[in-house]
Scaffold this active site. Structure first.
Site, PDB file in Angstrom:
ATOM      1  N   TYR A  12       1.026  -1.403  -0.355  1.00 56.91           N
ATOM      2  CA  TYR A  12       0.410  -0.043   0.367  1.00 56.91           C
ATOM      3  C   TYR A  12       0.729   0.987  -0.175  1.00 56.91           C
ATOM      4  O   TYR A  12       0.482   2.516  -0.630  1.00 56.91           O
ATOM      5  CB  TYR A  12      -0.922  -0.524   0.859  1.00 56.91           C
ATOM      6  CG  TYR A  12      -1.405   1.499   1.877  1.00 56.91           C
ATOM      7  CD1 TYR A  12      -2.593   1.865   0.733  1.00 56.91           C
ATOM      8  CD2 TYR A  12      -0.718   2.061   2.232  1.00 56.91           C
ATOM      9  CE1 TYR A  12      -3.462   2.960   1.022  1.00 56.91           C
ATOM     10  CE2 TYR A  12      -2.061   3.442   3.387  1.00 56.91           C
ATOM     11  CZ  TYR A  12      -3.226   3.601   2.184  1.00 56.91           C
ATOM     12  OH  TYR A  12      -4.068   4.975   1.943  1.00 56.91           O
ATOM     13  N   SER A  60      -3.956  11.893   9.390  1.00 55.66           N
ATOM     14  CA  SER A  60      -4.589  11.935   8.158  1.00 55.66           C
ATOM     15  C   SER A  60      -6.068  11.286   8.382  1.00 55.66           C
ATOM     16  O   SER A  60      -6.270  10.791   9.689  1.00 55.66           O
ATOM     17  CB  SER A  60      -4.183  10.883   7.849  1.00 55.66           C
ATOM     18  OG  SER A  60      -5.264  10.417   7.051  1.00 55.66           O
ATOM     19  N   GLN A  68      -5.314  16.410   8.833  1.00 50.36           N
ATOM     20  CA  GLN A  68      -5.235  16.519   7.535  1.00 50.36           C
ATOM     21  C   GLN A  68      -6.515  15.777   7.086  1.00 50.36           C
ATOM     22  O   GLN A  68      -7.254  15.528   7.822  1.00 50.36           O
ATOM     23  CB  GLN A  68      -4.347  15.613   6.641  1.00 50.36           C
ATOM     24  CG  GLN A  68      -4.602  15.407   5.716  1.00 50.36           C
ATOM     25  CD  GLN A  68      -5.807  14.077   4.689  1.00 50.36           C
ATOM     26  OE1 GLN A  68      -5.885  13.274   6.095  1.00 50.36           O
ATOM     27  NE2 GLN A  68      -5.958  14.540   3.873  1.00 50.36           N
ATOM     28  N   TYR A 106     -10.215  14.785   4.503  1.00 55.67           N
ATOM     29  CA  TYR A 106     -10.518  14.813   3.646  1.00 55.67           C
ATOM     30  C   TYR A 106     -11.583  15.250   3.678  1.00 55.67           C
ATOM     31  O   TYR A 106     -12.657  15.140   4.883  1.00 55.67           O
ATOM     32  CB  TYR A 106     -10.739  13.386   3.253  1.00 55.67           C
ATOM     33  CG  TYR A 106      -9.268  12.569   3.228  1.00 55.67           C
ATOM     34  CD1 TYR A 106      -8.768  13.579   2.094  1.00 55.67           C
ATOM     35  CD2 TYR A 106      -8.736  11.746   3.849  1.00 55.67           C
ATOM     36  CE1 TYR A 106      -7.085  12.894   0.829  1.00 55.67           C
ATOM     37  CE2 TYR A 106      -7.236  11.311   3.586  1.00 55.67           C
ATOM     38  CZ  TYR A 106      -6.889  11.997   1.341  1.00 55.67           C
ATOM     39  OH  TYR A 106      -5.632  11.236   1.027  1.00 55.67           O
ATOM     40  N   THR A 109      -6.673  18.256   1.892  1.00 60.38           N
ATOM     41  CA  THR A 109      -6.306  17.745   1.104  1.00 60.38           C
ATOM     42  C   THR A 109      -7.106  17.734  -0.350  1.00 60.38           C
ATOM     43  O   THR A 109      -7.955  17.452  -0.139  1.00 60.38           O
ATOM     44  CB  THR A 109      -5.966  16.235   1.046  1.00 60.38           C
ATOM     45  OG1 THR A 109      -4.550  15.756   2.349  1.00 60.38           O
ATOM     46  CG2 THR A 109      -5.453  15.368  -0.229  1.00 60.38           C
ATOM     47  N   ARG A 129      -4.003   1.680  -8.359  1.00 61.10           N
ATOM     48  CA  ARG A 129      -3.109   1.001  -7.473  1.00 61.10           C
ATOM     49  C   ARG A 129      -3.193  -0.264  -8.101  1.00 61.10           C
ATOM     50  O   ARG A 129      -3.668  -1.145  -6.796  1.00 61.10           O
ATOM     51  CB  ARG A 129      -2.814   1.693  -6.204  1.00 61.10           C
ATOM     52  CG  ARG A 129      -2.410   2.810  -5.908  1.00 61.10           C
ATOM     53  CD  ARG A 129      -3.594   3.689  -5.116  1.00 61.10           C
ATOM     54  NE  ARG A 129      -3.478   5.380  -4.795  1.00 61.10           N
ATOM     55  CZ  ARG A 129      -4.166   6.179  -3.805  1.00 61.10           C
ATOM     56  NH1 ARG A 129      -4.425   5.675  -2.877  1.00 61.10           N
ATOM     57  NH2 ARG A 129      -3.824   6.905  -3.907  1.00 61.10           N
ATOM     58  N   LYS A 178      -3.031  21.208   0.228  1.00 62.09           N
ATOM     59  CA  LYS A 178      -2.410  20.251  -0.464  1.00 62.09           C
ATOM     60  C   LYS A 178      -2.684  19.730  -1.520  1.00 62.09           C
ATOM     61  O   LYS A 178      -3.776  18.998  -1.594  1.00 62.09           O
ATOM     62  CB  LYS A 178      -2.477  18.895   0.912  1.00 62.09           C
ATOM     63  CG  LYS A 178      -0.990  17.804   0.510  1.00 62.09           C
ATOM     64  CD  LYS A 178      -1.363  16.893   2.193  1.00 62.09           C
ATOM     65  CE  LYS A 178      -0.033  15.699   0.970  1.00 62.09           C
ATOM     66  NZ  LYS A 178      -0.916  15.000   0.346  1.00 62.09           N
ATOM     67  N   HIS A 235       0.247  13.931  -4.448  1.00 67.22           N
ATOM     68  CA  HIS A 235       0.369  12.647  -3.787  1.00 67.22           C
ATOM     69  C   HIS A 235       0.845  11.217  -3.744  1.00 67.22           C
ATOM     70  O   HIS A 235       0.649  10.023  -3.978  1.00 67.22           O
ATOM     71  CB  HIS A 235      -1.423  11.753  -3.964  1.00 67.22           C
ATOM     72  CG  HIS A 235      -2.109  11.861  -2.940  1.00 67.22           C
ATOM     73  ND1 HIS A 235      -3.185  12.526  -2.446  1.00 67.22           N
ATOM     74  CD2 HIS A 235      -2.591  10.535  -1.766  1.00 67.22           C
ATOM     75  CE1 HIS A 235      -3.671  12.372  -1.168  1.00 67.22           C
ATOM     76  NE2 HIS A 235      -3.190  10.352  -1.493  1.00 67.22           N
ATOM     77  N   ARG A 284       0.588   8.393  -6.441  1.00 66.52           N
ATOM     78  CA  ARG A 284      -0.854   7.540  -6.480  1.00 66.52           C
ATOM     79  C   ARG A 284      -1.871   8.345  -6.832  1.00 66.52           C
ATOM     80  O   ARG A 284      -2.926   7.643  -7.103  1.00 66.52           O
ATOM     81  CB  ARG A 284      -0.892   7.645  -4.856  1.00 66.52           C
ATOM     82  CG  ARG A 284       0.727   6.690  -4.089  1.00 66.52           C
ATOM     83  CD  ARG A 284       0.344   7.474  -2.199  1.00 66.52           C
ATOM     84  NE  ARG A 284      -0.267   6.749  -1.965  1.00 66.52           N
ATOM     85  CZ  ARG A 284      -0.265   5.159  -0.997  1.00 66.52           C
ATOM     86  NH1 ARG A 284       0.931   4.823  -2.006  1.00 66.52           N
ATOM     87  NH2 ARG A 284      -1.447   4.578  -1.195  1.00 66.52           N
TER      88      ARG A 284
HETATM   89  C1  GLV Z   1      -4.042   7.897   0.653  1.00 69.26           C
HETATM   90  O1  GLV Z   1      -4.236   8.967   1.095  1.00 69.26           O
HETATM   91  C2  GLV Z   1      -3.939   7.386  -0.729  1.00 69.26           C
HETATM   92  O2  GLV Z   1      -3.313   7.387  -1.169  1.00 69.26           O
HETATM   93  O3  GLV Z   1      -4.069   5.944  -0.196  1.00 69.26           O
END
Ligand code: GLV
Length: 396
Positions: free
Chosen positions: A28, A110, A132, A134, A160, A169, A256, A280, A283
């Site tokens: 991850y 986070s 942080q 979301y 963010t 991913r 961010k 990020h 990502r």
């Molecule tokens: C979350 O912030 C991620 O990049 O998985």
């Protein structure tokens, strides 16, 4: 490499973390989206920049101290907000916050942490860590998160802006990433080879998303939590929401995920105290430039009006120095501290910070500088570093 005492660089920590952390959580972290081109570019572009060696300068008194949004820091390096940190090591957010606190750098918690805001506050005394945010569809929940961060004494809010949708991913899908781990045969076999991680995890009650569980109606168990988070990131997020968040928070606000000079100007117009040049960690938008490539144009556009920081690809003090030389007032590290956490808990994070500070201090000195706050592009080898787009004939 099997002990923290043998560790000499962040790459050593990465290798040890890879051995100690269950595959789905290690992967991850060590992952970018899609082809991972941007993920790789963040590191590779930093590597390409050359430094100017200077000699016969009195180097006896040196300092890496600086400030970030007015806060004194032992070096201009903050711990970035990273999701699932408490899955790299049991109680990971508390341990990383304690390491940062003792070292004198900021830690950012986070929204998607395992340890809750209140838990980190309770285990770090009066340490004013950062939070942080979301933005979720459930704005009452967002408002409560902001209030909880305020009540816990957090001294800055990082909003963010680049993850309202999630970049894919591949490894997370292939590994069946989930919190907690599903008891499939492959997962159980993998866990059996990580006894330290399992022992520590069995000894903590913190094994789910602490900021969410118990704070959202209708989310009572983990299966409903997964569905809730997947559906909750709000794709309507826009600059008007930033105004609302700024008013509700009332303190230092850091934006961010800025990769474009035009967005940087819009960010400054909201009155943000700092912005973070960030993709990020490679990502999200695969195909975006590296952050070190994007940095100069953003510094040129708004560097006089606000603090510009950068994250992405920083694995050494040399990398920090290069970002500062190109105009970043501060930097953030994500993977570099997570590898330390996975390798050795709090001591591993401390080791990561020590390594980066020592490298930063020594590299600054080799460049003939003794005060990190005086570092500018004159420490870089001409022709080896990115320029603002406009100067190189690009668009803006
Ligand atoms: C979350 O912030 C991620 O990049 O998985």
């Amino acid at each position: 490499m099997s002990h923290l005492s043998d560790i000499t660089c962040i790459e050593d920590l990465r290798q040890l973390a890879q051995r100690r952390v269950p595959r789905m959580f290690y992967d991850y972290v060590d992952t970018g989206s899609y082809t991972e081109a941007t993920y790789r570019a963040n590191e590779a572009d930093l590597q390409r920049i050359r430094l100017r060696q200077r000699v016969a300068v009195d180097l006896s008194e040196r300092s890496t101290r600086s400030t970030m949004v007015g806060q004194s820091v032992a070096m201009p390096v903050a711990l970035a907000p990273t999701g699932l940190t408490g899955m790299q090591h049991a109680d990971g957010e508390i341990l990383a916050a304690r390491a940062a606190q003792a070292f004198g750098v900021p830690f950012t918690l986070s929204t998607m942490s395992i340890c809750s805001i209140e838990d980190v506050a309770a285990h770090t005394g009066r340490y004013p860590f950062w939070f942080q945010l979301y933005v979720m569809r459930d704005r009452d929940f967002v408002a409560r998160l902001i209030d909880r961060a305020k009540a816990a004494g957090c001294s800055a809010l990082q909003l963010t802006l680049d993850l309202q949708l999630q970049g894919q991913r591949h490894k997370d899908i292939k590994n069946g990433l989930s919190v907690p781990v599903r008891p499939t045969l492959a997962n159980l076999l993998n866990l059996a080879s990580k006894p330290r991680w399992c022992r520590a995890m069995l000894g903590t009650p913190r094994r789910s998303f602490g900021n969410i569980m118990g704070h959202v109606q209708g989310v009572e168990d983990l299966s409903s939590l997964g569905a809730w988070t997947a559906a909750q990131f709000d794709p309507t997020l826009n600059w008007n929401d930033v105004e609302w968040i700024k008013r509700r928070w009332g303190g230092k606000l850091i934006l961010k995920g800025i990769m474009d000079a035009e967005d940087a100007r819009l960010a400054v117009a909201t009155g943000a105290d700092a912005l973070i040049v960030s993709n990020h960690g490679g990502r999200q938008l695969d195909g975006a430039p590296s952050t070190i490539e994007a940095l100069p144009a953003i510094v040129q556009a708004v560097g006089q009006q606000t603090e510009v920081w950068m994250d992405g690809g920083i694995r050494s003090g040399q990398d920090v120095l290069k970002a500062l030389a190109l105009g970043a007032r501060g930097t953030l590290i994500g993977r570099s501290f997570l590898y330390g956490l996975g390798a050795g808990g709090q001591a591993g994070v401390t080791r990561a910070l020590e390594i980066i500070q020592k490298e930063l201090d020594t590299t600054m000195a080799f460049c003939g500088r003794t005060d990190i706050r005086t570092v500018d592009a004159s420490v870089l080898w001409p022709g080896s570093y990115p320029q603002p787009l406009a100067e190189s004939g690009g668009l803006d």
